[in-house]
Design a protein around this motif. Structure first.
Motif, mmCIF file in Angstrom:
data_model
loop_
_atom_site.group_PDB
_atom_site.id
_atom_site.type_symbol
_atom_site.label_atom_id
_atom_site.label_comp_id
_atom_site.label_asym_id
_atom_site.label_seq_id
_atom_site.Cartn_x
_atom_site.Cartn_y
_atom_site.Cartn_z
ATOM 1 N N ASN A 2 0.849 -1.196 0.000
ATOM 2 C CA ASN A 2 0.000 0.000 0.000
ATOM 3 C C ASN A 2 0.881 1.241 0.000
ATOM 4 O OD1 ASN A 2 -2.301 1.529 0.011
ATOM 5 N ND2 ASN A 2 -2.658 1.357 2.209
ATOM 6 N N ASP A 3 1.200 1.703 -1.201
ATOM 7 C CA ASP A 3 2.120 2.824 -1.365
ATOM 8 C C ASP A 3 1.525 3.764 -2.416
ATOM 9 O OD1 ASP A 3 4.458 4.214 -2.829
ATOM 10 O OD2 ASP A 3 5.458 3.394 -1.060
ATOM 11 N N PRO A 4 1.613 5.088 -2.208
ATOM 12 C CA PRO A 4 1.041 6.024 -3.186
ATOM 13 C C PRO A 4 1.600 5.842 -4.594
ATOM 14 C CG PRO A 4 1.618 7.175 -1.160
ATOM 15 C CD PRO A 4 2.172 5.787 -1.034
ATOM 16 N N GLN A 5 2.798 5.294 -4.726
ATOM 17 C CA GLN A 5 3.409 5.105 -6.041
ATOM 18 C C GLN A 5 2.924 3.824 -6.734
ATOM 19 O OE1 GLN A 5 7.661 5.363 -5.706
ATOM 20 N NE2 GLN A 5 7.631 7.388 -4.764
ATOM 21 N N VAL A 6 2.161 3.011 -6.027
ATOM 22 C CA VAL A 6 1.653 1.749 -6.577
ATOM 23 C C VAL A 6 0.162 1.907 -6.862
ATOM 24 C CG1 VAL A 6 1.347 -0.720 -6.159
ATOM 25 C CG2 VAL A 6 3.363 0.459 -5.247
ATOM 26 N N PRO A 7 -0.304 1.582 -8.068
ATOM 27 C CA PRO A 7 -1.745 1.702 -8.376
ATOM 28 C C PRO A 7 -2.547 0.579 -7.729
ATOM 29 C CG PRO A 7 -0.586 0.803 -10.270
ATOM 30 C CD PRO A 7 0.474 1.139 -9.241
ATOM 31 N N VAL A 8 -2.661 0.639 -6.421
ATOM 32 C CA VAL A 8 -3.193 -0.481 -5.640
ATOM 33 C C VAL A 8 -4.602 -0.865 -6.077
ATOM 34 C CG1 VAL A 8 -3.799 -1.270 -3.323
ATOM 35 C CG2 VAL A 8 -1.744 0.134 -3.658
ATOM 36 N N GLN A 9 -5.505 0.107 -6.108
ATOM 37 C CA GLN A 9 -6.900 -0.220 -6.407
ATOM 38 C C GLN A 9 -7.065 -0.713 -7.834
ATOM 39 O OE1 GLN A 9 -9.273 -0.573 -4.203
ATOM 40 N NE2 GLN A 9 -7.770 0.016 -2.643
ATOM 41 N N ARG A 10 -6.290 -0.179 -8.764
ATOM 42 C CA ARG A 10 -6.360 -0.651 -10.146
ATOM 43 C C ARG A 10 -5.889 -2.099 -10.242
ATOM 44 N NH1 ARG A 10 -3.874 3.445 -12.356
ATOM 45 N NH2 ARG A 10 -2.147 2.589 -13.551
ATOM 46 N N ILE A 11 -4.854 -2.439 -9.491
ATOM 47 C CA ILE A 11 -4.350 -3.814 -9.464
ATOM 48 C C ILE A 11 -5.409 -4.757 -8.900
ATOM 49 C CG2 ILE A 11 -2.684 -5.353 -8.332
ATOM 50 C CD1 ILE A 11 -0.652 -3.011 -8.539
ATOM 51 N N LEU A 12 -6.014 -4.364 -7.792
ATOM 52 C CA LEU A 12 -7.007 -5.230 -7.144
ATOM 53 C C LEU A 12 -8.244 -5.403 -8.017
ATOM 54 C CD1 LEU A 12 -6.740 -3.905 -3.474
ATOM 55 C CD2 LEU A 12 -5.715 -5.976 -4.425
ATOM 56 N N ARG A 13 -8.690 -4.322 -8.664
ATOM 57 C CA ARG A 13 -9.856 -4.430 -9.553
ATOM 58 C C ARG A 13 -9.555 -5.327 -10.746
ATOM 59 N NH1 ARG A 13 -10.324 1.203 -8.722
ATOM 60 N NH2 ARG A 13 -9.370 1.564 -10.774
ATOM 61 N N THR A 14 -8.348 -5.208 -11.274
ATOM 62 C CA THR A 14 -7.984 -6.021 -12.436
ATOM 63 C C THR A 14 -7.914 -7.490 -12.061
ATOM 64 O OG1 THR A 14 -6.735 -4.163 -13.363
ATOM 65 C CG2 THR A 14 -6.266 -6.348 -14.246
ATOM 66 N N LEU A 15 -7.351 -7.827 -10.904
ATOM 67 C CA LEU A 15 -7.320 -9.221 -10.450
ATOM 68 C C LEU A 15 -8.738 -9.773 -10.306
ATOM 69 C CD1 LEU A 15 -4.455 -9.104 -7.800
ATOM 70 C CD2 LEU A 15 -4.469 -10.473 -9.899
ATOM 71 N N LEU A 16 -9.643 -8.960 -9.751
ATOM 72 C CA LEU A 16 -11.041 -9.379 -9.618
ATOM 73 C C LEU A 16 -11.651 -9.654 -10.993
ATOM 74 C CD1 LEU A 16 -13.664 -9.810 -8.022
ATOM 75 C CD2 LEU A 16 -14.031 -7.322 -8.117
ATOM 76 N N GLN A 17 -11.405 -8.756 -11.949
ATOM 77 C CA GLN A 17 -11.948 -8.939 -13.301
ATOM 78 C C GLN A 17 -11.366 -10.185 -13.964
ATOM 79 O OE1 GLN A 17 -10.885 -5.197 -15.064
ATOM 80 N NE2 GLN A 17 -12.467 -4.056 -13.951
ATOM 81 N N MET A 18 -10.065 -10.426 -13.773
ATOM 82 C CA MET A 18 -9.422 -11.602 -14.360
ATOM 83 C C MET A 18 -10.006 -12.885 -13.795
ATOM 84 S SD MET A 18 -5.462 -10.269 -14.409
ATOM 85 C CE MET A 18 -4.778 -11.841 -14.988
#
Length: 212
Positions: free
Chosen positions: A179-195
Motif C-alpha cells: 500500500n504505497d502512493p506510487q503503486v496503483p493499488v486499487q487498479r491492481i485489485l480491480r484487475t485481479l477481480l476482473q481476471m
C-alpha cells in the motif's frame, strides 16, 4: 507455477497471470526471483510491489501496510504415492518412514507426526524434485499440491501416474499489494477481480495442467 531459464522466469501459471495483470493495469512487469525467506523482507523494503500465490495464514507475523486481493485459487495439499491398488490413507496410521516434502514448507496436518518422530521429512528444494524422488521410489509417500501433481502426471503413462491417497489441507491463496502512493493499488485489485470473474485466470491454469 514458474519456469526459470538462466535465473529469469519465462512461463508458468504465476508468470502468465502477473504478466497479463501488468499489461491490463498499464505498467511494465519486472520480475524478481528471490528465495522464499527473502520475499517478505523485499516487500517491507519496497523492492517488491505485488506478491501472488500467498495466504495470510502463511504470514502470521506480517508487518507493514498491505492490501489483500480476493481469494484467487484454492489448492488442496495431497498425500500421494506411486500407483497401487491402495485404499485411502489416514496419515496418522502410517508406520515410521520418511515423507517427501519441500524445504521451508509447513505442513500443519503432518507436523504433529513429525514432532512425535512417527514420520520424518525428506526435504527437496522444490515440489518437482519431491515428485521425481517419489516416482523413482526414494519414498513411499510425498506431499504435493493438486496443480503440480496434475502437471507432473501429464508426462507419465496412465499406469505410471502418481495418485492421491489423502487430502491434508486446503490452501486458499491470492495476492497482496504494498500500500504505497506510487503503486496503483486499487487498479491492481480491480484487475485481479476482473481476471478471476471473467475466467481468464482459470483458463491460464488449464493451459498448464490440462484439466478444468
Amino acid at each position: 507455477m514458474v519456469q526459470l531459464e538462466h535465473g529469469r522466469p519465462t512461463q508458468g501459471i504465476l508468470y502468465d497471470v502477473m504478466l497479463s495483470l501488468a499489461t491490463q493495469v498499464g505498467v511494465a512487469a519486472e520480475f524478481h526471483v528471490l528465495p522464499r525467506a527473502r520475499v517478505q523482507s523485499a516487500m517491507e523494503h519496497g523492492e517488491v510491489d505485488v506478491r501472488c500465490y500467498a495466504a495470510q495464514s502463511w504470514l502470521p507475523n506480517q508487518s507493514g501496510d498491505y492490501i489483500w486481493s480476493i481469494l484467487l485459487w484454492s489448492q488442496p495439499d495431497l498425500l500421494i504415492r506411486r500407483p497401487a491398488a491402495a485404499p485411502a490413507i489416514i496419515p496418522a496410521n502410517l508406520p515410521h518412514q520418511s515423507i517427501g516434502t519441500v524445504l521451508g514448507y509447513s505442513y500443519p496436518t503432518l507436523q504433529p507426526l513429525f514432532d512425535a518422530r512417527q514420520l520424518r521429512r525428506d526435504d527437496a528444494r522444490n515440489q518437482e524434485q519431491v515428485l521425481e524422488k517419489l516416482h523413482a521410489g526414494r519414498n513411499q509417500y510425498a506431499v504435493s499440491n493438486q496443480w503440480t501433481l496434475d502437471w507432473f502426471n501429464q508426462r507419465l503413462l496412465p499406469k505410471q501416474q502418481l495418485q492421491s491417497v489423502a487430502i491434508l489441507q486446503e490452501q486458499k491463496v491470492g495476492c497482496y499489494v504494498r500500500n504505497d502512493p506510487q503503486v496503483p493499488v486499487q487498479r491492481i485489485l480491480r484487475t485481479l477481480l476482473q481476471m478471476k470473474m471473467s475466467g481468464e485466470i482459470d483458463d491460464i491454469i488449464r493451459l498448464y495442467i490440462g484439466q478444468p
